[in-house]
Design an enzyme around this catalytic site. Structure first.
Site, PDB file in Angstrom:
ATOM      1  CB  SER A  19      -5.999   2.347  -1.464  1.00 52.59           C
ATOM      2  OG  SER A  19      -6.300   2.231  -0.209  1.00 52.59           O
TER       3      SER A  19
ATOM      4  CG  ASP B 262      -5.986  -5.654  -0.859  1.00 53.83           C
ATOM      5  OD1 ASP B 262      -5.577  -5.330   0.253  1.00 53.83           O
ATOM      6  OD2 ASP B 262      -6.137  -4.796  -1.961  1.00 53.83           O
TER       7      ASP B 262
ATOM      8  CG  HIS C 141      -3.519  -2.377  -0.561  1.00 54.05           C
ATOM      9  ND1 HIS C 141      -4.982  -2.362  -1.128  1.00 54.05           N
ATOM     10  CD2 HIS C 141      -3.510  -1.088  -0.099  1.00 54.05           C
ATOM     11  CE1 HIS C 141      -5.634  -1.270  -0.769  1.00 54.05           C
ATOM     12  NE2 HIS C 141      -4.715  -0.384  -0.440  1.00 54.05           N
TER      13      HIS C 141
END
Length: 273
Positions: free
Chosen positions: A96, A224, A253
């Site tokens: 991320s 995601d 995610h």
């Protein structure tokens, strides 16, 4: 847990080390800490690697300074870790927000210490929609999300937990794991939480990605909801055509948990290649 001080502002950062062998440095996602890699570290230690995990400033057991949350300083923190341990031949693995930190590290400090880069659901190359970035997310939607985060941080994470793991697609995640991950997110400094998120949304990493020369692996879930693949990895692969993108049809995610076995296998194969 060992600590070291950064060279930029003297902030004390925490890190962990496990195993011996070729080094893998893990950089956690936004608001998460070293504990997020609990399904990766044992696997790679058994495979004969040295795993080093960093708690970003304002996260985990590291100091909570008032400043230094811009992406350049956070990239310099990674440089300070690699220099502190005098690491070479490093595989960088990030999730991320760490994607932006790692590509900025390579842009600012070069690849002398790094052999390859693997990113999971990275927030690159540029999240905000602009005239020259039509694939980005409209600014008003990002601003609305930030307003919700400012108004009720615990609720912001709680309401997004199921989507984070894409449980609607059959991913088996216990209520205990979901609760634990929410608590990990809330463990970050509230100030750092907001500052890093604002920086993540505003940072343009297109030059960083286009300048990458090391072998580059992208792992991203098609489901995601936090960092949509169309905004991120699909754009990154256009800027770095030598990269390898592996799409996970049912992953959200939190693919480092829901798809841990496949993630570990793909990274191991990438390292061996």
């Amino acid at each position: 847990m060992p600590y070291f001080q950064t060279t930029t502002d003297g902030t004390t950062l925490a890190y962990e080390e496990y195993g011996t062998g070729a080094p893998i440095v893990f950089a956690a996602g936004w608001v998460l800490n070293t504990d997020m890699w609990e399904y990766q570290v044992p696997f790679f230690v058994r495979q004969g690697f040295r795993c080093i995990l960093l708690d970003r400033r304002g996260h985990g057991r590291s100091d909570r300074p008032a400043g230094g949350y811009d992406v350049d300083t956070r990239a310099d923190d990674i440089a300070a870790l690699l220099e502190h341990l005098d690491l070479t031949g490093v595989t960088l693995v990030g999730h991320s927000a760490a994607g932006g930190e790692l590509v900025r590290y390579l842009a600012r400090h070069g690849s002398d210490r790094v052999s390859r880069l693997a990113l999971l659901a990275p927030a690159i190359p540029f999240m905000t929609q602009t005239e020259d970035n039509p694939a980005g997310v409209p600014a008003e939607l990002l601003e609305a999300s930030m307003a919700e985060l400012d108004a009720d941080r615990p609720q912001w994470f709680t309401t997004r937990a199921q989507g984070y793991f894409a449980t609607h697609l059959g991913n088996r995640v216990s209520a205990a794991v979901i609760d634990l991950e929410v608590q990990r997110c809330l463990s970050a400094s509230p100030w750092a939480t907001r500052e890093v998120q604002r920086e993540l949304l505003a940072s343009d990493h297109r030059p960083d990605v286009a300048g990458l020369t090391v072998p580059f692996l992208l792992l991203h879930g098609l489901a995601d909801q936090s960092i949509p693949i169309e905004v991120s990895s699909h754009q990154a692969i256009k800027l770095a055509p030598h990269a390898v993108l592996k799409e996970y049809p049912t992953a959200g995610h939190g693919l480092y948990i829901t798809h841990a076995a496949q993630v570990n296998s793909d990274i191991l194969e990438f390292i061996k290649e």
